[in-house]
Design an enzyme around this catalytic site. Structure first.
Site, PDB file in Angstrom:
ATOM      1  N   TYR A  59       0.772  -1.426   0.052  1.00  0.00           N
ATOM      2  CA  TYR A  59      -0.167  -0.061  -0.061  1.00  0.00           C
ATOM      3  C   TYR A  59       0.896   1.313  -0.029  1.00  0.00           C
ATOM      4  CZ  TYR A  59      -2.990   3.454   2.186  1.00  0.00           C
ATOM      5  OH  TYR A  59      -3.944   4.682   2.531  1.00  0.00           O
ATOM      6  N   ASP A  64      -3.097   5.126  10.111  1.00  0.00           N
ATOM      7  CA  ASP A  64      -4.138   4.386   9.264  1.00  0.00           C
ATOM      8  C   ASP A  64      -4.677   3.094  10.141  1.00  0.00           C
ATOM      9  OD1 ASP A  64      -3.930   6.082   7.188  1.00  0.00           O
ATOM     10  OD2 ASP A  64      -3.540   4.366   5.563  1.00  0.00           O
ATOM     11  N   ASP A 107     -10.654   9.361   4.458  1.00  0.00           N
ATOM     12  CA  ASP A 107      -9.347  10.041   4.541  1.00  0.00           C
ATOM     13  C   ASP A 107      -9.511  11.345   4.217  1.00  0.00           C
ATOM     14  OD1 ASP A 107      -6.480  10.402   4.286  1.00  0.00           O
ATOM     15  OD2 ASP A 107      -6.017   8.900   3.309  1.00  0.00           O
TER      16      ASP A 107
END
Length: 133
Positions: free
Chosen positions: A20, A107, A44
């Site tokens: 990612y 995250d 996000d």
């Protein structure tokens, strides 16, 4: 209350997280989107509208790469993985008109049985961006 058993996939999930960051940093839109399930969601930053599905998530990718000359995500430490969930801290390095800036983010993600991303939420405050020392 019933619970669903999730196979232990810590290393596969950590590999997805590494990919990612690497694919986002390399501006590899196709490779980055391949890490998500078809019905994935992305919030996000947290508090912004949730993006649903690969088309909306792809639009987020495009928006993220439009303004800066480059953007890099660098893991600060290995992700913490419990079952099908993970969180990780990372540094975002942004090149704007030849000047480098950084900010910190966390995250939180959930994954399917193939270690593909089902949900992603980014805890980041863009007002904390500072010139790179």
């Amino acid at each position: 209350m019933s619970t669903t058993s999730v196979p232990e996939m810590s290393e596969e999930i950590r590999a997805t997280i590494t990919n990612y960051c690497e694919r986002f940093s390399a501006a590899d839109r196709v490779g980055w989107l391949a890490l998500f399930t078809d019905d994935a969601t992305v919030e996000d930053p947290v508090g912004s509208p949730v993006r649903h599905g690969l088309d909306e998530i792809g639009a987020f990718f495009d928006e993220s790469h439009d303004a800066p000359d480059s953007i890099e995500l660098k893991l600060n430490a290995p992700a913490i993985v419990i079952g099908s969930e993970a969180w990780f801290a990372f540094t975002i390095r942004v090149n704007l008109a030849g000047s480098m800036f950084t900010l910190q983010a966390i995250d939180v993600m959930t994954f399917d049985d193939s270690a593909r991303i089902k949900t992603q939420r980014a805890f980041v405050d863009h007002s904390t961006m500072v010139p790179e020392a």
